[in-house]
Design a protein around this motif. Structure first.
Motif, PDB file in Angstrom:
ATOM      1  N   UNK A 190     -10.346   8.601  11.169  1.00  0.00           N
ATOM      2  CA  UNK A 190     -11.419   8.684  11.024  1.00  0.00           C
ATOM      3  C   UNK A 190     -12.840   7.483  12.095  1.00  0.00           C
ATOM      4  N   UNK A 191     -11.127   6.967  12.425  1.00  0.00           N
ATOM      5  CA  UNK A 191     -10.966   5.460  12.833  1.00  0.00           C
ATOM      6  C   UNK A 191     -10.189   5.440  14.462  1.00  0.00           C
ATOM      7  N   UNK A 192     -10.252   4.729  15.169  1.00  0.00           N
ATOM      8  CA  UNK A 192      -9.595   4.085  16.547  1.00  0.00           C
ATOM      9  C   UNK A 192     -10.911   3.372  17.131  1.00  0.00           C
ATOM     10  N   UNK A 193      -9.440   2.885  17.928  1.00  0.00           N
ATOM     11  CA  UNK A 193      -9.848   1.499  18.253  1.00  0.00           C
ATOM     12  C   UNK A 193      -9.028   0.619  19.707  1.00  0.00           C
ATOM     13  N   UNK A 194      -9.400  -0.471  20.246  1.00  0.00           N
ATOM     14  CA  UNK A 194      -8.744  -1.137  21.494  1.00  0.00           C
ATOM     15  C   UNK A 194      -9.010  -1.914  21.467  1.00  0.00           C
ATOM     16  N   UNK A 195      -8.279  -3.135  21.229  1.00  0.00           N
ATOM     17  CA  UNK A 195      -8.812  -4.756  20.798  1.00  0.00           C
ATOM     18  C   UNK A 195      -7.884  -5.619  22.509  1.00  0.00           C
ATOM     19  N   UNK A 196      -8.479  -6.027  23.909  1.00  0.00           N
ATOM     20  CA  UNK A 196      -8.081  -6.663  24.318  1.00  0.00           C
ATOM     21  C   UNK A 196      -8.010  -8.049  24.595  1.00  0.00           C
ATOM     22  N   UNK A 197      -7.720  -8.552  23.750  1.00  0.00           N
ATOM     23  CA  UNK A 197      -7.850 -10.565  23.396  1.00  0.00           C
ATOM     24  C   UNK A 197      -6.649 -11.676  24.102  1.00  0.00           C
ATOM     25  N   UNK A 198      -7.236 -12.376  23.664  1.00  0.00           N
ATOM     26  CA  UNK A 198      -6.563 -14.120  24.001  1.00  0.00           C
ATOM     27  C   UNK A 198      -5.729 -13.699  22.190  1.00  0.00           C
ATOM     28  N   UNK A 199      -4.767 -15.169  22.956  1.00  0.00           N
ATOM     29  CA  UNK A 199      -4.278 -15.313  21.639  1.00  0.00           C
ATOM     30  C   UNK A 199      -4.880 -15.754  20.936  1.00  0.00           C
ATOM     31  N   UNK A 200      -5.700 -16.697  21.185  1.00  0.00           N
ATOM     32  CA  UNK A 200      -6.738 -17.760  20.554  1.00  0.00           C
ATOM     33  C   UNK A 200      -6.890 -16.662  19.494  1.00  0.00           C
ATOM     34  N   UNK A 201      -8.078 -15.297  20.246  1.00  0.00           N
ATOM     35  CA  UNK A 201      -8.435 -14.530  19.325  1.00  0.00           C
ATOM     36  C   UNK A 201      -7.986 -13.757  18.536  1.00  0.00           C
ATOM     37  N   UNK A 202      -6.408 -13.871  17.829  1.00  0.00           N
ATOM     38  CA  UNK A 202      -5.762 -13.305  17.177  1.00  0.00           C
ATOM     39  C   UNK A 202      -6.319 -12.952  15.905  1.00  0.00           C
TER      40      UNK A 202
END
Length: 312
Positions: A190-202
């Protein structure tokens, strides 16, 4: 709504849980009863499981009893890591009220010790979905036992309508989270995604994932994100999740949480977990130390509720 350890999915019903604010008064009024319970724990190991479930209800713990097991059902399994309908065998029948299993996200970091981080983030998503989206979410004790190849058994054993799975790779101050939601009845992603962030945005990433899952399941998500805390402090919080509830382990995690609350005094979840673990440790305390222990549990629970009054 609290996350359930199969409470709504496996035919197990738990009574309503008391709020954290009740714990101090309850322990004080039942000191003699607790003393008897402590003696029974020393003699009969099974008693600890029963008492643990009762204490969870008393302090409003959202999650599953430490020793609960899922009720098996006899259906074909659903691989939680499936990406398309051709990869997913049939699972439980569709239901008008979704039942979600959040599996422990795979640790793809170079350091195997970072599994605590993957497990912690997965558990935080469980809490956000159960509370913020009012979804029925199977508790971590049941869902987290399915790892690696055993993830293929999750839908069969848990009899859930949807499975959320993913992976986490942490490198320095960066984190990459991949997640996908699979529906059992239609055998589709139904849904999939990927997130590349800094730890401060966790915290924001956890909210974004939860909001996307809620939307896919026709639910409204209300964020209750904690105020941002330093990533190193959040690491300590994620590490302070006991597995055996043995007294030495409890003391270790209580020590970690005391550091967390000192460095991040506005971190409501840390105060709540600290009160919860200290209440468990109360059963192991010498009688002479119990009044002080009771007072500390009540104080820490009050701090948690003062920071987050809706978290009862």
């Amino acid at each position: 709504m609290a996350a359930t350890d199969g409470a709504a999915t496996c035919g197990i019903a738990f009574p309503d849980m008391a709020s954290l604010g009740d714990i101090g008064q309850w322990i004080t009024e039942n000191e003699s009863l607790l003393s008897g319970m402590a003696a029974m724990i020393a003699l009969v190991g099974v008693t600890l499981s029963v008492l643990g479930m009762g204490m969870r209800r008393l302090i409003g713990r959202r999650g599953s009893p430490p020793h609960a097991q899922p009720a098996p059902v006899h259906r074909e399994s659903l691989p939680a890591t499936a990406r398309s309908s051709s990869d997913v065998p049939p699972a439980s029948a569709a239901t008008s009220d979704p039942i979600l299993a959040v599996l422990a996200f795979d640790n793809q970091s170079s350091d195997p010790e970072m599994q605590f981080f993957s497990d912690g983030v997965s558990e935080e998503i469980i809490q956000r979905l159960a509370r913020g989206a009012k979804l029925k979410v199977i508790g971590r004790t049941s869902s987290f036992q399915f790892r690696g190849e055993r993830k293929a058994e999750a839908a069969q054993s848990l009899d859930c309508s949807h499975v959320l799975d993913g992976s986490i790779r942490r490198s320095g101050e960066r984190v990459r989270i991949s997640a996908q939601l699979v529906e059992a009845s239609s055998r589709t992603t139904l849904w999939s995604d990927r997130y590349d962030r800094g730890l401060e945005d966790l915290f924001a990433v956890q909210d974004e994932i939860s909001e996307s899952i809620a939307e896919a399941l026709d639910r409204t998500f209300s964020s209750f994100s904690t105020r941002a805390v330093d990533p190193s402090v959040y690491d300590l919080y994620l590490r302070a999740q006991p597995r055996s509830y043995a007294p030495d382990e409890l003391r270790t995690h209580i020590g970690l949480l005391e550091v967390v609350t000192q460095r991040a005094p506005q971190f409501a979840e840390a105060w709540g977990r600290l009160a919860y673990l200290r209440a468990w440790l109360h059963f192991y305390q010498p009688f002479v130390d119990r009044p002080a222990s009771t007072a500390r549990v009540a104080e820490e629970a009050s701090r948690a509720l003062a920071l987050d009054p809706d978290n009862t």
